[in-house]
Design a protein around this motif. Sequence first.
Motif, PDB file in Angstrom:
ATOM      1  N   MET A  72       0.863  -1.149   0.029  1.00  0.00           N
ATOM      2  CA  MET A  72       0.055   0.178   0.080  1.00  0.00           C
ATOM      3  C   MET A  72       0.939   1.249  -0.018  1.00  0.00           C
ATOM      4  O   MET A  72       1.888   1.263   0.730  1.00  0.00           O
ATOM      5  CB  MET A  72      -0.991   0.082   1.497  1.00  0.00           C
ATOM      6  CG  MET A  72      -1.587   1.362   1.481  1.00  0.00           C
ATOM      7  SD  MET A  72      -2.885   1.487   2.949  1.00  0.00           S
ATOM      8  CE  MET A  72      -3.998   0.328   2.269  1.00  0.00           C
ATOM      9  N   THR A  73       0.482   2.246  -0.745  1.00  0.00           N
ATOM     10  CA  THR A  73       1.139   3.457  -0.859  1.00  0.00           C
ATOM     11  C   THR A  73       1.165   4.012   0.579  1.00  0.00           C
ATOM     12  O   THR A  73       0.030   3.984   1.222  1.00  0.00           O
ATOM     13  CB  THR A  73       0.591   4.332  -1.688  1.00  0.00           C
ATOM     14  OG1 THR A  73       1.305   5.962  -1.749  1.00  0.00           O
ATOM     15  CG2 THR A  73      -1.013   4.715  -1.532  1.00  0.00           C
ATOM     16  N   ARG A  74       2.157   4.821   1.074  1.00  0.00           N
ATOM     17  CA  ARG A  74       2.287   5.480   2.335  1.00  0.00           C
ATOM     18  C   ARG A  74       1.900   6.877   2.203  1.00  0.00           C
ATOM     19  O   ARG A  74       1.888   7.759   3.135  1.00  0.00           O
ATOM     20  CB  ARG A  74       3.492   5.414   2.866  1.00  0.00           C
ATOM     21  CG  ARG A  74       4.131   3.978   3.217  1.00  0.00           C
ATOM     22  CD  ARG A  74       3.078   3.148   3.821  1.00  0.00           C
ATOM     23  NE  ARG A  74       2.622   3.854   5.296  1.00  0.00           N
ATOM     24  CZ  ARG A  74       2.001   3.051   6.230  1.00  0.00           C
ATOM     25  NH1 ARG A  74       1.391   2.061   5.894  1.00  0.00           N
ATOM     26  NH2 ARG A  74       1.824   3.348   7.376  1.00  0.00           N
ATOM     27  N   ASP A  75       1.508   7.591   0.905  1.00  0.00           N
ATOM     28  CA  ASP A  75       1.082   8.627   0.817  1.00  0.00           C
ATOM     29  C   ASP A  75      -0.435   8.988   1.314  1.00  0.00           C
ATOM     30  O   ASP A  75      -1.272   8.212   1.086  1.00  0.00           O
ATOM     31  CB  ASP A  75       0.752   8.962  -0.762  1.00  0.00           C
ATOM     32  CG  ASP A  75       2.124   9.893  -1.521  1.00  0.00           C
ATOM     33  OD1 ASP A  75       2.950  10.123  -0.481  1.00  0.00           O
ATOM     34  OD2 ASP A  75       2.143   9.798  -2.398  1.00  0.00           O
ATOM     35  N   HIS A  76      -0.408   9.819   2.270  1.00  0.00           N
ATOM     36  CA  HIS A  76      -1.691  10.220   2.874  1.00  0.00           C
ATOM     37  C   HIS A  76      -1.946  11.705   3.373  1.00  0.00           C
ATOM     38  O   HIS A  76      -0.949  12.373   3.516  1.00  0.00           O
ATOM     39  CB  HIS A  76      -1.952   9.266   3.962  1.00  0.00           C
ATOM     40  CG  HIS A  76      -1.200   9.559   5.122  1.00  0.00           C
ATOM     41  ND1 HIS A  76      -1.365  10.320   6.207  1.00  0.00           N
ATOM     42  CD2 HIS A  76      -0.138   8.860   5.525  1.00  0.00           C
ATOM     43  CE1 HIS A  76      -0.462  10.310   6.912  1.00  0.00           C
ATOM     44  NE2 HIS A  76       0.311   9.221   6.620  1.00  0.00           N
ATOM     45  N   VAL A  77      -3.094  12.145   3.493  1.00  0.00           N
ATOM     46  CA  VAL A  77      -3.264  13.292   4.180  1.00  0.00           C
ATOM     47  C   VAL A  77      -3.798  13.029   5.399  1.00  0.00           C
ATOM     48  O   VAL A  77      -4.464  12.070   5.723  1.00  0.00           O
ATOM     49  CB  VAL A  77      -4.512  14.481   3.163  1.00  0.00           C
ATOM     50  CG1 VAL A  77      -4.075  14.284   1.812  1.00  0.00           C
ATOM     51  CG2 VAL A  77      -6.043  13.571   3.287  1.00  0.00           C
ATOM     52  N   THR A  78      -3.877  14.188   6.290  1.00  0.00           N
ATOM     53  CA  THR A  78      -4.410  14.090   7.643  1.00  0.00           C
ATOM     54  C   THR A  78      -5.846  14.379   7.615  1.00  0.00           C
ATOM     55  O   THR A  78      -6.096  15.587   7.488  1.00  0.00           O
ATOM     56  CB  THR A  78      -3.662  14.973   8.481  1.00  0.00           C
ATOM     57  OG1 THR A  78      -2.224  14.712   8.602  1.00  0.00           O
ATOM     58  CG2 THR A  78      -4.068  14.669  10.093  1.00  0.00           C
ATOM     59  N   LEU A  79      -6.471  13.326   8.076  1.00  0.00           N
ATOM     60  CA  LEU A  79      -8.196  13.737   7.910  1.00  0.00           C
ATOM     61  C   LEU A  79      -8.634  14.189   9.307  1.00  0.00           C
ATOM     62  O   LEU A  79      -8.050  14.124  10.413  1.00  0.00           O
ATOM     63  CB  LEU A  79      -8.651  12.071   7.801  1.00  0.00           C
ATOM     64  CG  LEU A  79      -8.611  11.369   6.567  1.00  0.00           C
ATOM     65  CD1 LEU A  79      -9.180   9.923   6.523  1.00  0.00           C
ATOM     66  CD2 LEU A  79      -8.510  11.738   5.369  1.00  0.00           C
ATOM     67  N   ALA A  80      -9.714  14.794   9.082  1.00  0.00           N
ATOM     68  CA  ALA A  80     -10.585  15.481  10.015  1.00  0.00           C
ATOM     69  C   ALA A  80     -10.988  14.316  10.691  1.00  0.00           C
ATOM     70  O   ALA A  80     -11.693  13.721  10.183  1.00  0.00           O
ATOM     71  CB  ALA A  80     -11.360  16.549   9.625  1.00  0.00           C
ATOM     72  N   VAL A  81     -10.943  14.431  12.221  1.00  0.00           N
ATOM     73  CA  VAL A  81     -11.744  13.333  12.946  1.00  0.00           C
ATOM     74  C   VAL A  81     -12.718  13.697  13.825  1.00  0.00           C
ATOM     75  O   VAL A  81     -12.398  14.957  14.822  1.00  0.00           O
ATOM     76  CB  VAL A  81     -10.587  12.258  13.609  1.00  0.00           C
ATOM     77  CG1 VAL A  81     -11.208  11.088  14.331  1.00  0.00           C
ATOM     78  CG2 VAL A  81      -9.827  11.657  12.683  1.00  0.00           C
ATOM     79  N   HIS A  82     -13.589  13.142  14.280  1.00  0.00           N
ATOM     80  CA  HIS A  82     -14.611  13.275  15.486  1.00  0.00           C
ATOM     81  C   HIS A  82     -14.551  12.268  16.245  1.00  0.00           C
ATOM     82  O   HIS A  82     -14.884  10.930  15.904  1.00  0.00           O
ATOM     83  CB  HIS A  82     -16.079  13.612  14.881  1.00  0.00           C
ATOM     84  CG  HIS A  82     -16.911  13.880  15.778  1.00  0.00           C
ATOM     85  ND1 HIS A  82     -17.826  15.248  15.757  1.00  0.00           N
ATOM     86  CD2 HIS A  82     -17.068  13.716  17.254  1.00  0.00           C
ATOM     87  CE1 HIS A  82     -18.431  15.092  17.008  1.00  0.00           C
ATOM     88  NE2 HIS A  82     -17.962  14.067  17.982  1.00  0.00           N
ATOM     89  N   ASP A  83     -14.149  12.434  17.311  1.00  0.00           N
ATOM     90  CA  ASP A  83     -14.052  11.300  18.298  1.00  0.00           C
ATOM     91  C   ASP A  83     -15.279  11.197  19.125  1.00  0.00           C
ATOM     92  O   ASP A  83     -15.483  12.286  19.945  1.00  0.00           O
ATOM     93  CB  ASP A  83     -12.796  11.158  19.326  1.00  0.00           C
ATOM     94  CG  ASP A  83     -12.330  10.183  19.918  1.00  0.00           C
ATOM     95  OD1 ASP A  83     -13.163   9.283  20.460  1.00  0.00           O
ATOM     96  OD2 ASP A  83     -11.249  10.036  20.497  1.00  0.00           O
ATOM     97  N   HIS A  84     -16.002  10.167  18.961  1.00  0.00           N
ATOM     98  CA  HIS A  84     -17.407  10.274  19.635  1.00  0.00           C
ATOM     99  C   HIS A  84     -17.283   9.394  21.087  1.00  0.00           C
ATOM    100  O   HIS A  84     -18.119   9.205  21.844  1.00  0.00           O
ATOM    101  CB  HIS A  84     -18.410   9.462  19.034  1.00  0.00           C
ATOM    102  CG  HIS A  84     -18.706  10.043  17.754  1.00  0.00           C
ATOM    103  ND1 HIS A  84     -19.962  10.967  17.724  1.00  0.00           N
ATOM    104  CD2 HIS A  84     -18.336  10.068  16.581  1.00  0.00           C
ATOM    105  CE1 HIS A  84     -20.023  11.332  16.670  1.00  0.00           C
ATOM    106  NE2 HIS A  84     -19.313  11.236  15.979  1.00  0.00           N
ATOM    107  N   GLY A  85     -15.997   9.141  21.493  1.00  0.00           N
ATOM    108  CA  GLY A  85     -15.719   8.297  22.627  1.00  0.00           C
ATOM    109  C   GLY A  85     -16.056   6.887  22.861  1.00  0.00           C
ATOM    110  O   GLY A  85     -16.329   6.363  21.710  1.00  0.00           O
TER     111      GLY A  85
END
Length: 299
Positions: free
Chosen positions: A1-14
């Motif tokens: 798998m490619t290691r190219d990635h962007v940092t995603l926005a995350v909502h942590d619902h706990g």
Amino acid sequence: MTRDHVTLAVHDHGGKGTPLLLLHGAGRTLADWAAVAPLLARHHRVLAVDLRGHGFSPDGTWRIPEVLADIEAVLDSHGIPGALPVGHSLGGMLAVRYALDHPGITPGAVNLDGFGWGRPGRYVGLEPAYVEERLTQVRELAATVAGQVVPPGGLKDLLAQQRGMSTQLGIPYELLEAGIRRSVHERADGQLELRPGREHALEMLAEIDSLDLFALFRRTDRPLLLGRALRPVPSIPGLDWFDELMAAYAEGLARDLALADSRPEVTVADIDGTHAMLLENPRPVADAILGFAAGLSVH
């Protein structure tokens, strides 16, 4: 798998318990999970993300390997590499691909109504050439609106459309409003556009069309939940043939899912809702996911 990635926005619902990662559909955002996620977080650790080019996440070339690398990076950064991917529509397709690409790590996958347009043979009772002609029109329509620029005052019009959809489908307006506001992005030239932008939206649509979902389902050796919407897709004004096309599609999909359900790894759940099931009827969606995830703990 490619290691190219962007940092995603995350909502942590706990929450505590087996971790779940929630993936939204094309042109949507993590806001779609707002009604479902709290039900899941009573029993699980729950994260939801905006896919690249969507919501508050950065842009990036829209290719599935890169998108899967984004997901992998989110799970690694949160210390939950073995989370169960749970996706709706495009997100469901990605969940299946992610599980296939991470054998021995990912416990399975949940795909909620992520079946694409399928091949012409799925449209029961219609000639394949006719189906192909109509699907070409559907794809052209999708390409036309991809990454559309919102004219001055257009946000108000978009919100009015959401108000009408709220009435038509019985979806709380605040859920629809949150999704639109998260999807509209101000460009460098000051204009507003719906994300993903046109270039990346067209890449995304091409990636979706390239997937043979049932071939992926046949390849899986991990537990897989396939959720099917029981209510038809709403009519599209001006396309008088659309309802007939969708009825033929629903019949073929039911046939194909019955065959898939005969495999021990696959569970099919019928969910009372249209394709907008996350917003429209969150409780049965959550119940299907919770029941499936509970079964994973005994494998």
